[in-house]
Scaffold this active site. Sequence first.
Site, mmCIF file in Angstrom:
data_model
loop_
_atom_site.group_PDB
_atom_site.id
_atom_site.type_symbol
_atom_site.label_atom_id
_atom_site.label_comp_id
_atom_site.label_asym_id
_atom_site.label_seq_id
_atom_site.Cartn_x
_atom_site.Cartn_y
_atom_site.Cartn_z
ATOM 1 N N LEU A 11 0.867 -1.181 0.000
ATOM 2 C CA LEU A 11 0.000 0.000 0.000
ATOM 3 C C LEU A 11 0.900 1.225 0.000
ATOM 4 C CD1 LEU A 11 -2.696 -1.116 2.575
ATOM 5 C CD2 LEU A 11 -2.927 -0.966 0.082
ATOM 6 N N ASP A 44 10.629 0.530 1.514
ATOM 7 C CA ASP A 44 9.501 -0.083 2.209
ATOM 8 C C ASP A 44 10.071 -1.253 2.987
ATOM 9 O OD1 ASP A 44 7.149 -1.150 3.101
ATOM 10 O OD2 ASP A 44 6.280 -1.474 1.136
ATOM 11 N N HIS A 84 7.685 -8.558 6.888
ATOM 12 C CA HIS A 84 6.632 -9.426 7.412
ATOM 13 C C HIS A 84 7.023 -10.882 7.160
ATOM 14 C CE1 HIS A 84 4.124 -5.947 7.939
ATOM 15 N NE2 HIS A 84 4.153 -5.667 6.655
ATOM 16 N N ALA A 98 0.378 -5.895 4.094
ATOM 17 C CA ALA A 98 0.847 -5.074 2.981
ATOM 18 C C ALA A 98 2.294 -4.661 3.218
ATOM 19 C CB ALA A 98 -0.026 -3.839 2.831
#
Length: 168
Positions: A42, A70, A74, A86
């Site tokens: 996102l 980014d 995760h 995301a």
Amino acid sequence: RDAVDFVTDAPDRVAATITVHHLLMNRNSMFVGGLRPHHYCLPIIKREEHRRALVGAATGGNPKFFLGTDSAPHPRGAKESDCGCAGVYSAPVAPELYAEVFDQVDALGRLEGFASLHGPKFYRLPANRETITLSRDEWQVPDVLGTDAEPLVPLRAGQKLRWRVERG
């Protein structure tokens, strides 16, 4: 493309960071060979025309655009679930992939400004004095990083890259 136009036309107090995966992928990238949950992020990646506009902004030398990563490490299970997290885990390969993008459009001479100078200047901070060196040296991104208990899948996992950060 709309964001590029907005930032370009806005006063100098408005700038934007651009993540490497938004320069490399369009919305079809999430579905090549099936659903690719590790490409889900996102803001969601957009159509090819928007990707090209971002590449132009990043590589064009305008100091209102600069590097943003980014760092979304995760674990594999959190990405490959019914409601996956995301974020693209690009940090381990970001410098090499930015070099790839800039090289593809013959703009390597503008990479340092985008990666290291435009951001500090915008925020009125001194530029970092430390440097890294990128070399054309093919290598393969590991399939996973992290631990067996929490494996992390980096962007371009298992693929070969043409650029490498030299380790001193």
